[in-house]
Design a protein around this motif. Structure first.
Motif, mmCIF file in Angstrom:
data_model
loop_
_atom_site.group_PDB
_atom_site.id
_atom_site.type_symbol
_atom_site.label_atom_id
_atom_site.label_comp_id
_atom_site.label_asym_id
_atom_site.label_seq_id
_atom_site.Cartn_x
_atom_site.Cartn_y
_atom_site.Cartn_z
ATOM 1 N N ILE A 153 40.816 39.121 50.190
ATOM 2 C CA ILE A 153 39.386 38.879 50.002
ATOM 3 C C ILE A 153 38.568 39.680 51.013
ATOM 4 N N SER A 154 39.042 39.776 52.250
ATOM 5 C CA SER A 154 38.331 40.568 53.265
ATOM 6 C C SER A 154 38.231 42.017 52.829
ATOM 7 N N GLU A 155 39.334 42.587 52.348
ATOM 8 C CA GLU A 155 39.317 43.988 51.915
ATOM 9 C C GLU A 155 38.429 44.195 50.701
ATOM 10 N N GLU A 156 38.464 43.241 49.761
ATOM 11 C CA GLU A 156 37.640 43.378 48.555
ATOM 12 C C GLU A 156 36.146 43.272 48.866
ATOM 13 N N VAL A 157 35.760 42.226 49.606
ATOM 14 C CA VAL A 157 34.336 41.994 49.872
ATOM 15 C C VAL A 157 33.781 43.038 50.825
ATOM 16 N N ILE A 178 33.543 34.718 53.769
ATOM 17 C CA ILE A 178 34.102 33.418 54.169
ATOM 18 C C ILE A 178 33.988 32.409 53.038
ATOM 19 N N ASN A 179 32.895 32.436 52.309
ATOM 20 C CA ASN A 179 32.729 31.516 51.176
ATOM 21 C C ASN A 179 33.829 31.723 50.145
ATOM 22 N N LYS A 184 39.146 30.000 47.797
ATOM 23 C CA LYS A 184 40.516 30.322 47.415
ATOM 24 C C LYS A 184 41.529 29.452 48.138
ATOM 25 N N THR A 185 41.384 29.292 49.455
ATOM 26 C CA THR A 185 42.409 28.609 50.247
ATOM 27 C C THR A 185 42.255 27.091 50.257
ATOM 28 N N ASN A 190 39.183 31.361 42.470
ATOM 29 C CA ASN A 190 38.807 32.760 42.675
ATOM 30 C C ASN A 190 37.315 32.903 42.353
ATOM 31 N N LEU A 191 36.492 32.782 43.365
ATOM 32 C CA LEU A 191 35.044 32.796 43.177
ATOM 33 C C LEU A 191 34.568 34.230 42.935
ATOM 34 N N LYS A 192 33.903 34.439 41.830
ATOM 35 C CA LYS A 192 33.400 35.777 41.502
ATOM 36 C C LYS A 192 32.000 36.000 42.066
ATOM 37 N N ARG A 193 31.135 35.007 41.881
ATOM 38 C CA ARG A 193 29.756 35.113 42.350
ATOM 39 C C ARG A 193 29.375 33.835 43.096
ATOM 40 N N ASP A 194 28.586 33.986 44.146
ATOM 41 C CA ASP A 194 28.158 32.817 44.924
ATOM 42 C C ASP A 194 27.373 31.834 44.077
#
Length: 481
Positions: A153-157, A178-179, A184-185, A190-194
């Motif tokens: 997620i860090s690499e993607e965002v 972080i959101n 996810k954890t 798998n959140l796509k949009r806030d």
């Protein structure tokens, strides 16, 4: 003496005895507060106006200079209620190391409407029971199993949001990251949009309620618009998690998932203990809320300090390369990044995400030359404790070497407490360290950071957590491969 007069005399005596019995410790606390120094208080309101955002600079300035201005112990007033502000490590040891002398006070009860009754707000036997049941799920081996999600997620965002441009609001991007990690954890989503989640739209109204003392009376508060707003937020959060919980329980029964997130592990407790569904919802909501602003503040602030101190940033970058993380990062490599962890700790020393923690004494406690009576409300100033010059020389300077193996013995065991200390220490602090190190190393490995002109200092604001007014802006330059 006439019978009538005897009656009134007896009535007054009984009334005096009743008042003394029920308010004895309050009057003792008032007496102690009147003997202690502290910031100037306003009649009836006390010092509550310091929590107003436009007064935050005074509150923060007081926190920085508290030990010089008021000595080892100071008093404040929350309306007519005396509050002892504690920050000396030895005093903190007495209060935090033993659950028999202190407990959570009415500040946490105020948060029930919004958060629910999870580990952050619960007390007594319920807290002890839940803590014991949940603690095994925060063993380091389980936490490290979330590392791949942290990294992906860090690499993607960060890869999508950070480019070579100036004036990037890094605080917003970090919070988005972080959101998604927490969804996810903690929830397995798998959140796509806030916009799909209510967890970025809620607002804790604690400070607003404190500034209106009549709203501290539950009977009045429950009839206010503020109460309706908090109740609606609470319902939205719990319904959102309830829907996910029902889906995860179905998948678990069909053997389609196997402990891939914290929610799956909490579902196990439904079968193996008397842990209720409501308890799961309360705890899941608590972990989602507690892990957002606190970690977001620490990560964004650390990136700011690395941008401001170029030599320290390059030492972090060199460490990333030296452990072999110039390619895809592994958990073993992350665990070798000791200097990066020192930078994170020094950031949380200067800007603890939760700068104030409150307690109420459940027994008389000796604090140096004074005895604080049972029932006294305590405000633990982590912010002040982290800036004591006899614990941290030159406390306003950013110096990660304070936390080097050679210098750690010089820090009092209760001198550094960004996640609190003692039996009530934050259950997720190891989770947070792995998460923060993953995000920061991902950024520094790919980008060189620098502060924009006129933005070399942070303008802090207190709203339960610390935040930088206007966000944290950084100039971002991709590193050459």
């Amino acid at each position: 003496m006439e019978t009538k007069n005897w009656f009134w005399l007896l009535f007054c005596c009984l009334g005096t005895l009743w008042t003394y019995r029920h308010f004895k410790n309050y009057f003792r606390a008032v007496g102690l507060a009147l003997r202690l120094p502290g910031p100037k208080a306003i009649p009836l309101l006390g010092n509550v106006l310091l929590f107003l955002e436009r007064k935050n600079n005074v509150l923060i300035e007081c926190g920085i200079k508290a030990s010089q201005l008021y000595g080892s112990l100071m008093r404040g007033w929350m309306f007519w209620v005396p509050v002892l502000v504690v920050y000396e490590p030895e005093h903190l040891r007495v209060i935090l190391s033993n659950t028999k002398v202190s407990d959570k006070n009415f500040f946490y009860r105020i948060m029930h409407t919004f958060i629910g009754d999870g580990l952050v707000t619960s007390t007594g036997d319920k807290w002890r029971k839940h803590r014991k049941l949940i603690q095994p799920y925060f063993h380091i081996n389980i936490l490290e199993s979330y590392f791949d999600d942290f990294l992906q997620i860090s690499e993607e965002v960060l890869g999508a949001e950070l480019h070579g441009r100036n004036g990037v609001k890094i605080s917003r991007i970090v919070n988005d990251c972080i959101n998604k990690i927490l969804h996810k954890t903690i929830l397995g989503v798998n959140l796509k949009r806030d916009s799909e989640s209510p967890f970025r739209r809620g607002e804790l109204l604690l400070l607003k309620r404190l500034l209106k003392p009549w709203l501290l009376v539950d009977f009045i508060f429950k009839r206010s618009k503020m109460s309706q707003m908090e109740a609606q937020q609470n319902e939205d959060l719990h319904l959102y998690v309830k829907k996910i919980l029902d889906e995860r329980r179905t998948l678990t029964k069909q053997a389609k998932v196997n402990n891939t997130c914290l929610l799956d592990r909490l579902i196990e407790l439904l079968e193996t203990s008397d842990f209720s569904e409501k308890a799961i919802l309360d705890e899941a909501v608590t972990f989602m809320l507690a892990g957002q602003d606190s970690v977001g503040t620490a990560v964004a602030s650390c990136l700011f300090y690395l941008a401001k101190h170029q030599d320290i940033q390059e030492k972090v970058f060199k460490e990333i390369i030296d452990v072999g993380a110039d390619k895809r990062l592994t958990i073993n490599q992350l665990n070798q990044m000791h200097y990066l962890e020192q930078c994170i700790k020094e950031t949380m020393r200067l800007i603890p995400s939760i700068p104030l923690v409150s307690r109420v004494l459940t027994a008389d406690v000796d604090l140096g030359y004074y005895t604080a009576p049972k029932g006294t409300n305590i405000l633990i100033s982590i912010f002040t404790a982290h800036r004591l010059p006899h614990i941290f020389p030159k406390p306003l300077e950013f110096d990660p070497d304070r936390f080097s193996p050679e210098n750690l013995p010089n820090i009092h065991p209760y001198g550094f407490l960004p996640f609190s200390l003692g039996p009530r220490k934050c259950i997720g602090y190891k989770f947070a360290y792995i998460e923060m190190k993953t995000i920061i190393s991902t950024v520094i490995k790919r980008f060189h950071l620098s502060p924009p002109p006129q933005r070399e200092e942070l303008d802090l604001s207190y709203r339960v957590t610390f935040r930088a007014k206007g966000g944290i802006l950084l100039n971002i330059t991709p590193r050459q491969k």
